[in-house]
Enzyme design. Structure first.
Site, PDB file in Angstrom:
ATOM      1  N   ASN A  60     -37.779   9.320  21.229  1.00 18.99           N
ATOM      2  CA  ASN A  60     -38.291   8.317  22.589  1.00 18.99           C
ATOM      3  C   ASN A  60     -39.314   9.507  23.043  1.00 18.99           C
ATOM      4  O   ASN A  60     -40.652   8.359  23.644  1.00 18.99           O
ATOM      5  CB  ASN A  60     -37.829   7.297  22.946  1.00 18.99           C
ATOM      6  CG  ASN A  60     -36.590   5.978  22.197  1.00 18.99           C
ATOM      7  OD1 ASN A  60     -36.970   6.439  21.236  1.00 18.99           O
ATOM      8  ND2 ASN A  60     -35.487   5.919  22.791  1.00 18.99           N
TER       9      ASN A  60
ATOM     10  N   LYS B 129     -32.894   1.277  43.055  1.00 20.28           N
ATOM     11  CA  LYS B 129     -32.994  -0.006  43.272  1.00 20.28           C
ATOM     12  C   LYS B 129     -32.597  -0.747  43.623  1.00 20.28           C
ATOM     13  O   LYS B 129     -31.230  -0.429  44.050  1.00 20.28           O
ATOM     14  CB  LYS B 129     -33.203  -0.833  41.868  1.00 20.28           C
ATOM     15  CG  LYS B 129     -34.045  -0.181  40.977  1.00 20.28           C
ATOM     16  CD  LYS B 129     -34.497  -1.085  39.542  1.00 20.28           C
ATOM     17  CE  LYS B 129     -34.942  -0.518  39.075  1.00 20.28           C
ATOM     18  NZ  LYS B 129     -34.102   0.114  37.880  1.00 20.28           N
TER      19      LYS B 129
ATOM     20  N   LYS C 205     -34.384   3.678  27.304  1.00 19.82           N
ATOM     21  CA  LYS C 205     -33.153   3.988  27.452  1.00 19.82           C
ATOM     22  C   LYS C 205     -32.368   3.913  25.711  1.00 19.82           C
ATOM     23  O   LYS C 205     -32.447   3.120  24.933  1.00 19.82           O
ATOM     24  CB  LYS C 205     -31.948   2.917  27.989  1.00 19.82           C
ATOM     25  CG  LYS C 205     -30.715   2.942  27.970  1.00 19.82           C
ATOM     26  CD  LYS C 205     -29.651   1.947  28.054  1.00 19.82           C
ATOM     27  CE  LYS C 205     -29.797   1.597  26.551  1.00 19.82           C
ATOM     28  NZ  LYS C 205     -28.317  -0.086  26.878  1.00 19.82           N
ATOM     29  N   SER C 206     -31.631   4.640  25.825  1.00 22.35           N
ATOM     30  CA  SER C 206     -30.038   5.271  24.713  1.00 22.35           C
ATOM     31  C   SER C 206     -29.653   6.459  25.392  1.00 22.35           C
ATOM     32  O   SER C 206     -29.796   6.846  25.915  1.00 22.35           O
ATOM     33  CB  SER C 206     -31.435   6.130  23.897  1.00 22.35           C
ATOM     34  OG  SER C 206     -31.029   6.000  22.567  1.00 22.35           O
TER      35      SER C 206
ATOM     36  N   HIS D  39     -35.195  -5.321  43.491  1.00 25.62           N
ATOM     37  CA  HIS D  39     -35.238  -5.641  42.982  1.00 25.62           C
ATOM     38  C   HIS D  39     -35.871  -6.710  41.182  1.00 25.62           C
ATOM     39  O   HIS D  39     -36.192  -6.880  40.675  1.00 25.62           O
ATOM     40  CB  HIS D  39     -33.244  -5.053  41.856  1.00 25.62           C
ATOM     41  CG  HIS D  39     -32.628  -5.115  40.807  1.00 25.62           C
ATOM     42  ND1 HIS D  39     -31.941  -4.137  40.701  1.00 25.62           N
ATOM     43  CD2 HIS D  39     -33.530  -5.055  39.280  1.00 25.62           C
ATOM     44  CE1 HIS D  39     -31.934  -4.258  38.817  1.00 25.62           C
ATOM     45  NE2 HIS D  39     -32.275  -4.523  38.349  1.00 25.62           N
TER      46      HIS D  39
ATOM     47  N   ARG E  50     -31.949   9.489  19.119  1.00 27.57           N
ATOM     48  CA  ARG E  50     -32.828   8.277  19.654  1.00 27.57           C
ATOM     49  C   ARG E  50     -33.725   9.402  20.987  1.00 27.57           C
ATOM     50  O   ARG E  50     -34.680   8.527  21.197  1.00 27.57           O
ATOM     51  CB  ARG E  50     -31.965   7.012  19.121  1.00 27.57           C
ATOM     52  CG  ARG E  50     -32.037   6.883  17.642  1.00 27.57           C
ATOM     53  CD  ARG E  50     -31.415   5.069  18.167  1.00 27.57           C
ATOM     54  NE  ARG E  50     -31.017   4.752  17.153  1.00 27.57           N
ATOM     55  CZ  ARG E  50     -30.113   4.435  17.283  1.00 27.57           C
ATOM     56  NH1 ARG E  50     -29.427   3.534  17.999  1.00 27.57           N
ATOM     57  NH2 ARG E  50     -29.915   3.628  15.692  1.00 27.57           N
TER      58      ARG E  50
ATOM     59  N   ILE F 110     -39.621   3.326  30.168  1.00 28.45           N
ATOM     60  CA  ILE F 110     -38.297   3.594  30.505  1.00 28.45           C
ATOM     61  C   ILE F 110     -37.874   3.783  29.335  1.00 28.45           C
ATOM     62  O   ILE F 110     -37.135   2.524  29.546  1.00 28.45           O
ATOM     63  CB  ILE F 110     -37.859   3.426  31.954  1.00 28.45           C
ATOM     64  CG1 ILE F 110     -38.349   1.834  32.421  1.00 28.45           C
ATOM     65  CG2 ILE F 110     -38.815   4.278  32.757  1.00 28.45           C
ATOM     66  CD1 ILE F 110     -37.515   1.484  33.625  1.00 28.45           C
TER      67      ILE F 110
ATOM     68  N   ASP G 155     -34.505   6.343  35.514  1.00 30.90           N
ATOM     69  CA  ASP G 155     -34.741   5.107  36.058  1.00 30.90           C
ATOM     70  C   ASP G 155     -32.668   5.265  36.654  1.00 30.90           C
ATOM     71  O   ASP G 155     -32.678   4.703  35.094  1.00 30.90           O
ATOM     72  CB  ASP G 155     -35.187   4.803  35.346  1.00 30.90           C
ATOM     73  CG  ASP G 155     -35.383   2.734  36.080  1.00 30.90           C
ATOM     74  OD1 ASP G 155     -36.301   2.578  37.198  1.00 30.90           O
ATOM     75  OD2 ASP G 155     -34.499   1.849  36.001  1.00 30.90           O
TER      76      ASP G 155
ATOM     77  N   TYR H 292     -26.374  -1.260  38.451  1.00 27.84           N
ATOM     78  CA  TYR H 292     -26.543  -0.290  37.586  1.00 27.84           C
ATOM     79  C   TYR H 292     -24.585   0.071  37.321  1.00 27.84           C
ATOM     80  O   TYR H 292     -24.205   0.740  36.535  1.00 27.84           O
ATOM     81  CB  TYR H 292     -27.118   0.635  36.567  1.00 27.84           C
ATOM     82  CG  TYR H 292     -28.729  -0.084  36.527  1.00 27.84           C
ATOM     83  CD1 TYR H 292     -29.154  -1.741  36.239  1.00 27.84           C
ATOM     84  CD2 TYR H 292     -29.462   0.909  36.206  1.00 27.84           C
ATOM     85  CE1 TYR H 292     -30.343  -2.062  36.234  1.00 27.84           C
ATOM     86  CE2 TYR H 292     -30.919   0.415  35.631  1.00 27.84           C
ATOM     87  CZ  TYR H 292     -31.276  -0.816  35.829  1.00 27.84           C
ATOM     88  OH  TYR H 292     -32.452  -1.325  35.960  1.00 27.84           O
TER      89      TYR H 292
END
Length: 291
Positions: free
Chosen positions: A256, A82, A246-247, A122, A252, A244, A52, A57
Protein backbone atom coordinates in the site's frame (compact mmCIF):
# COMPACT_ATOMS: atom_id res chain seq x y z
CA UNK A 1 16.34 1.03 13.28
CA UNK A 2 17.05 3.45 10.46
CA UNK A 3 14.64 6.34 10.14
CA UNK A 4 15.07 6.31 6.35
CA UNK A 5 11.97 4.93 4.59
CA UNK A 6 12.47 1.74 2.63
CA UNK A 7 10.35 3.11 -0.23
CA UNK A 8 10.32 6.34 -2.26
CA UNK A 9 9.40 9.39 -0.21
CA UNK A 10 5.67 9.96 0.14
CA UNK A 11 4.48 13.45 -0.88
CA UNK A 12 3.13 15.77 1.77
CA UNK A 13 0.15 18.12 1.96
CA UNK A 14 0.53 21.53 3.59
CA UNK A 15 -2.38 22.25 5.91
CA UNK A 16 -3.90 25.71 6.24
CA UNK A 17 -1.66 26.58 9.21
CA UNK A 18 1.56 25.53 7.47
CA UNK A 19 1.87 22.11 9.11
CA UNK A 20 2.80 19.37 6.64
CA UNK A 21 1.18 15.90 6.72
CA UNK A 22 2.26 12.87 4.68
CA UNK A 23 -0.28 12.22 1.93
CA UNK A 24 -0.26 8.49 2.64
CA UNK A 25 -0.60 7.30 6.21
CA UNK A 26 -1.42 4.18 8.18
CA UNK A 27 -4.82 3.68 9.84
CA UNK A 28 -5.56 1.32 12.74
CA UNK A 29 -9.36 1.24 12.77
CA UNK A 30 -10.64 -2.19 13.90
CA UNK A 31 -7.13 -3.26 14.95
CA UNK A 32 -7.13 -4.66 18.52
CA UNK A 33 -4.70 -2.97 20.89
CA UNK A 34 -2.30 -5.92 21.07
CA UNK A 35 -2.26 -6.26 17.28
CA UNK A 36 -1.64 -2.54 16.86
CA UNK A 37 1.87 -2.95 18.24
CA UNK A 38 3.21 -5.23 15.47
CA UNK A 39 1.07 -3.58 12.78
CA UNK A 40 2.23 -0.04 13.53
CA UNK A 41 5.80 -1.24 14.03
CA UNK A 42 5.71 -2.91 10.60
CA UNK A 43 4.21 0.22 9.05
CA UNK A 44 6.92 2.48 10.46
CA UNK A 45 9.63 0.04 9.40
CA UNK A 46 8.15 0.04 5.89
CA UNK A 47 8.37 3.83 5.71
CA UNK A 48 5.00 5.19 6.89
CA UNK A 49 5.42 8.36 8.89
CA UNK A 50 1.75 9.22 9.54
CA UNK A 51 -0.27 7.10 11.98
CA UNK A 52 -4.02 7.57 12.51
CA UNK A 53 -5.93 6.25 15.53
CA UNK A 54 -8.90 7.33 17.68
CA UNK A 55 -10.07 7.03 21.26
CA UNK A 56 -12.96 4.75 20.26
CA UNK A 57 -10.59 2.34 18.50
CA UNK A 58 -9.20 1.41 21.93
CA UNK A 59 -5.73 0.93 20.51
CA UNK A 60 -4.00 4.20 21.39
CA UNK A 61 -1.81 2.43 23.95
CA UNK A 62 -0.64 -0.19 21.48
CA UNK A 63 -0.09 2.46 18.85
CA UNK A 64 1.94 4.53 21.29
CA UNK A 65 4.04 1.55 22.31
CA UNK A 66 4.91 0.83 18.68
CA UNK A 67 5.85 4.48 18.14
CA UNK A 68 8.07 4.44 21.24
CA UNK A 69 9.77 1.22 20.15
CA UNK A 70 10.22 2.29 16.53
CA UNK A 71 13.48 4.14 17.01
CA UNK A 72 12.22 6.87 14.68
CA UNK A 73 12.57 10.43 15.96
CA UNK A 74 9.30 11.92 17.18
CA UNK A 75 9.55 14.89 14.84
CA UNK A 76 9.63 12.51 11.86
CA UNK A 77 6.22 11.08 12.77
CA UNK A 78 2.77 12.57 12.33
CA UNK A 79 0.27 11.21 14.88
CA UNK A 80 -3.50 11.75 14.69
CA UNK A 81 -6.19 10.76 17.14
CA UNK A 82 -9.85 11.69 17.58
CA UNK A 83 -12.25 12.79 20.30
CA UNK A 84 -15.13 10.36 20.71
CA UNK A 85 -17.92 12.88 21.19
CA UNK A 86 -20.57 10.41 22.33
CA UNK A 87 -24.19 11.48 22.05
CA UNK A 88 -24.88 10.27 25.57
CA UNK A 89 -22.42 12.77 27.04
CA UNK A 90 -23.32 16.37 27.80
CA UNK A 91 -20.85 18.48 25.83
CA UNK A 92 -22.44 21.82 26.75
CA UNK A 93 -21.07 24.51 29.03
CA UNK A 94 -17.97 24.35 31.19
CA UNK A 95 -18.60 20.70 32.03
CA UNK A 96 -18.45 19.80 28.36
CA UNK A 97 -15.26 21.78 27.86
CA UNK A 98 -13.67 19.97 30.80
CA UNK A 99 -14.66 16.65 29.23
CA UNK A 100 -12.82 17.58 26.03
CA UNK A 101 -9.64 18.38 27.94
CA UNK A 102 -9.82 15.17 29.96
CA UNK A 103 -10.36 13.13 26.81
CA UNK A 104 -7.40 14.83 25.14
CA UNK A 105 -5.18 14.20 28.17
CA UNK A 106 -6.23 10.54 28.28
CA UNK A 107 -5.43 10.02 24.61
CA UNK A 108 -2.07 11.74 24.96
CA UNK A 109 -1.20 9.61 27.99
CA UNK A 110 -2.17 6.36 26.25
CA UNK A 111 -0.08 7.33 23.24
CA UNK A 112 2.81 8.26 25.51
CA UNK A 113 3.26 11.60 23.76
CA UNK A 114 3.74 15.19 24.88
CA UNK A 115 2.11 16.65 21.78
CA UNK A 116 -0.29 15.54 19.06
CA UNK A 117 0.14 16.45 15.42
CA UNK A 118 -3.59 16.40 14.64
CA UNK A 119 -6.71 16.13 16.82
CA UNK A 120 -10.13 15.59 15.24
CA UNK A 121 -13.76 15.73 16.37
CA UNK A 122 -14.85 12.25 15.35
CA UNK A 123 -18.50 12.87 14.27
CA UNK A 124 -20.71 15.94 13.81
CA UNK A 125 -23.79 14.31 15.45
CA UNK A 126 -26.31 16.92 14.22
CA UNK A 127 -29.14 15.10 15.98
CA UNK A 128 -27.60 16.21 19.30
CA UNK A 129 -27.83 19.93 18.67
CA UNK A 130 -24.49 20.49 16.94
CA UNK A 131 -22.53 20.11 20.17
CA UNK A 132 -19.34 20.37 18.13
CA UNK A 133 -19.81 24.14 18.42
CA UNK A 134 -19.03 23.86 22.14
CA UNK A 135 -16.19 21.39 21.59
CA UNK A 136 -14.34 23.35 18.90
CA UNK A 137 -13.25 26.31 21.09
CA UNK A 138 -11.40 23.85 23.34
CA UNK A 139 -9.64 22.46 20.30
CA UNK A 140 -8.60 26.01 19.44
CA UNK A 141 -7.24 26.48 22.97
CA UNK A 142 -5.29 23.21 22.83
CA UNK A 143 -3.70 24.34 19.58
CA UNK A 144 -2.91 27.80 20.98
CA UNK A 145 -1.24 26.13 23.96
CA UNK A 146 0.98 24.11 21.63
CA UNK A 147 -0.39 20.77 22.78
CA UNK A 148 -1.55 19.91 19.27
CA UNK A 149 -0.09 21.22 16.01
CA UNK A 150 -3.29 21.14 13.94
CA UNK A 151 -6.99 20.61 14.61
CA UNK A 152 -9.74 19.31 12.39
CA UNK A 153 -12.90 17.27 12.09
CA UNK A 154 -14.06 13.91 10.80
CA UNK A 155 -17.21 12.89 8.93
CA UNK A 156 -18.46 16.48 8.65
CA UNK A 157 -20.84 17.29 5.81
CA UNK A 158 -21.04 20.62 3.99
CA UNK A 159 -23.87 21.91 6.28
CA UNK A 160 -21.84 20.97 9.38
CA UNK A 161 -18.78 22.78 8.05
CA UNK A 162 -20.80 25.84 7.06
CA UNK A 163 -22.17 26.10 10.59
CA UNK A 164 -18.74 25.64 12.15
CA UNK A 165 -17.11 28.22 9.87
CA UNK A 166 -19.73 30.80 10.88
CA UNK A 167 -18.84 30.36 14.54
CA UNK A 168 -15.10 29.73 14.57
CA UNK A 169 -11.95 31.79 14.38
CA UNK A 170 -9.87 28.77 13.31
CA UNK A 171 -10.82 26.96 10.11
CA UNK A 172 -10.42 23.17 10.47
CA UNK A 173 -7.15 22.06 8.94
CA UNK A 174 -8.62 18.80 7.69
CA UNK A 175 -11.83 16.78 7.36
CA UNK A 176 -11.42 13.01 7.44
CA UNK A 177 -14.32 11.33 5.63
CA UNK A 178 -15.36 8.17 3.82
CA UNK A 179 -13.93 8.56 0.33
CA UNK A 180 -13.06 6.02 -2.36
CA UNK A 181 -13.84 5.47 -6.07
CA UNK A 182 -17.36 4.24 -5.28
CA UNK A 183 -18.00 7.39 -3.21
CA UNK A 184 -15.73 10.18 -4.44
CA UNK A 185 -17.39 13.07 -2.53
CA UNK A 186 -16.95 15.67 -5.31
CA UNK A 187 -19.18 18.31 -3.70
CA UNK A 188 -17.51 18.03 -0.31
CA UNK A 189 -14.02 18.09 -1.81
CA UNK A 190 -14.91 21.24 -3.75
CA UNK A 191 -16.10 22.90 -0.53
CA UNK A 192 -12.85 21.89 1.18
CA UNK A 193 -10.80 23.37 -1.64
CA UNK A 194 -12.75 26.63 -1.48
CA UNK A 195 -12.13 27.02 2.25
CA UNK A 196 -8.59 25.67 2.58
CA UNK A 197 -9.56 22.41 4.32
CA UNK A 198 -7.54 19.32 3.45
CA UNK A 199 -9.44 16.14 2.54
CA UNK A 200 -8.42 12.86 4.17
CA UNK A 201 -10.00 9.53 3.20
CA UNK A 202 -10.84 6.78 5.65
CA UNK A 203 -11.51 3.39 4.06
CA UNK A 204 -9.71 4.71 0.95
CA UNK A 205 -9.84 1.20 -0.54
CA UNK A 206 -13.58 0.93 0.03
CA UNK A 207 -12.88 -1.77 2.62
CA UNK A 208 -11.57 -3.99 -0.19
CA UNK A 209 -13.95 -6.62 -1.47
CA UNK A 210 -16.10 -5.49 -4.37
CA UNK A 211 -14.14 -2.35 -5.19
CA UNK A 212 -10.82 -4.11 -5.66
CA UNK A 213 -12.49 -6.72 -7.87
CA UNK A 214 -13.91 -4.12 -10.28
CA UNK A 215 -12.92 -5.14 -13.84
CA UNK A 216 -12.09 -1.54 -14.77
CA UNK A 217 -9.66 -1.23 -11.88
CA UNK A 218 -8.13 -4.63 -12.55
CA UNK A 219 -7.54 -3.57 -16.16
CA UNK A 220 -5.72 -0.41 -15.06
CA UNK A 221 -3.73 -2.45 -12.55
CA UNK A 222 -2.68 -4.94 -15.24
CA UNK A 223 -1.62 -2.08 -17.51
CA UNK A 224 0.79 -0.78 -14.88
CA UNK A 225 1.83 -4.11 -13.39
CA UNK A 226 0.28 -3.11 -10.09
CA UNK A 227 -2.50 -4.28 -7.78
CA UNK A 228 -5.98 -2.76 -7.80
CA UNK A 229 -5.28 -1.41 -4.30
CA UNK A 230 -2.19 0.41 -5.56
CA UNK A 231 -4.19 1.89 -8.42
CA UNK A 232 -6.85 3.20 -6.01
CA UNK A 233 -4.26 4.69 -3.66
CA UNK A 234 -2.49 6.28 -6.61
CA UNK A 235 -5.86 7.79 -7.63
CA UNK A 236 -6.14 9.33 -4.15
CA UNK A 237 -2.67 10.85 -4.36
CA UNK A 238 -3.24 12.31 -7.83
CA UNK A 239 -6.60 13.69 -6.63
CA UNK A 240 -4.87 15.61 -3.84
CA UNK A 241 -6.53 13.46 -1.17
CA UNK A 242 -4.72 12.19 1.92
CA UNK A 243 -5.30 8.46 2.39
CA UNK A 244 -4.91 6.22 5.45
CA UNK A 245 -5.28 2.58 4.38
CA UNK A 246 -5.40 -0.09 7.07
CA UNK A 247 -3.94 -3.59 7.05
CA UNK A 248 -2.40 -5.97 9.55
CA UNK A 249 -0.73 -8.06 6.84
CA UNK A 250 2.94 -7.04 6.45
CA UNK A 251 3.03 -7.65 2.69
CA UNK A 252 -0.06 -5.50 2.15
CA UNK A 253 1.21 -2.80 4.49
CA UNK A 254 4.31 -2.51 2.31
CA UNK A 255 2.37 -2.81 -0.96
CA UNK A 256 0.00 0.00 0.00
CA UNK A 257 2.95 2.33 0.49
CA UNK A 258 4.59 1.51 -2.83
CA UNK A 259 2.50 3.82 -5.00
CA UNK A 260 4.91 6.54 -6.07
CA UNK A 261 6.64 4.74 -8.94
CA UNK A 262 3.89 5.07 -11.56
CA UNK A 263 1.37 7.60 -12.83
CA UNK A 264 -2.26 7.21 -13.86
CA UNK A 265 -2.99 8.85 -17.20
CA UNK A 266 -6.24 10.52 -18.27
CA UNK A 267 -7.64 7.23 -19.55
CA UNK A 268 -6.83 5.52 -16.25
CA UNK A 269 -8.41 8.30 -14.22
CA UNK A 270 -11.55 8.11 -16.33
CA UNK A 271 -11.73 4.36 -15.73
CA UNK A 272 -11.49 4.86 -11.98
CA UNK A 273 -14.13 7.59 -12.09
CA UNK A 274 -16.40 5.26 -14.02
CA UNK A 275 -16.92 2.89 -11.09
CA UNK A 276 -18.55 5.57 -8.89
CA UNK A 277 -21.93 4.61 -7.45
CA UNK A 278 -22.45 7.55 -5.08
CA UNK A 279 -23.23 5.09 -2.29
CA UNK A 280 -21.60 4.95 1.11
CA UNK A 281 -20.16 1.80 2.63
CA UNK A 282 -20.04 3.27 6.12
CA UNK A 283 -22.68 5.17 8.14
CA UNK A 284 -24.22 8.45 7.09
CA UNK A 285 -23.09 11.32 9.37
CA UNK A 286 -26.57 12.86 9.10
CA UNK A 287 -28.03 10.19 11.37
CA UNK A 288 -25.10 8.22 12.81
CA UNK A 289 -25.67 7.97 16.57
CA UNK A 290 -23.52 5.15 17.90
CA UNK A 291 -22.98 5.82 21.59
Amino acid sequence: MSSIPAVPAIPTVTLNNGVRIPQLGFGVWQVPDAEAVPAVRTAIEAGYRSIDTAAIYENEAGTGRAIAESGVARDELFVTTKLWNSGTVDWSGEQGRDRVRRAFDESLAKLGLDQLDLYLIHWPRPMHGNTFLNIWPVFEQLQAEGRVRAIGVSNFRVPDLELLLKETSVVPALNQVELHPYFPQAELRAFHAEHGIATEAWSPLGQGGDLLAEPALLAVAAKHGRSAAQVVLRWHLQSGVIAIPKSVTPARIRENLDVTGFELDAEDLAAVAGVATGKRIGPDPADFDWN
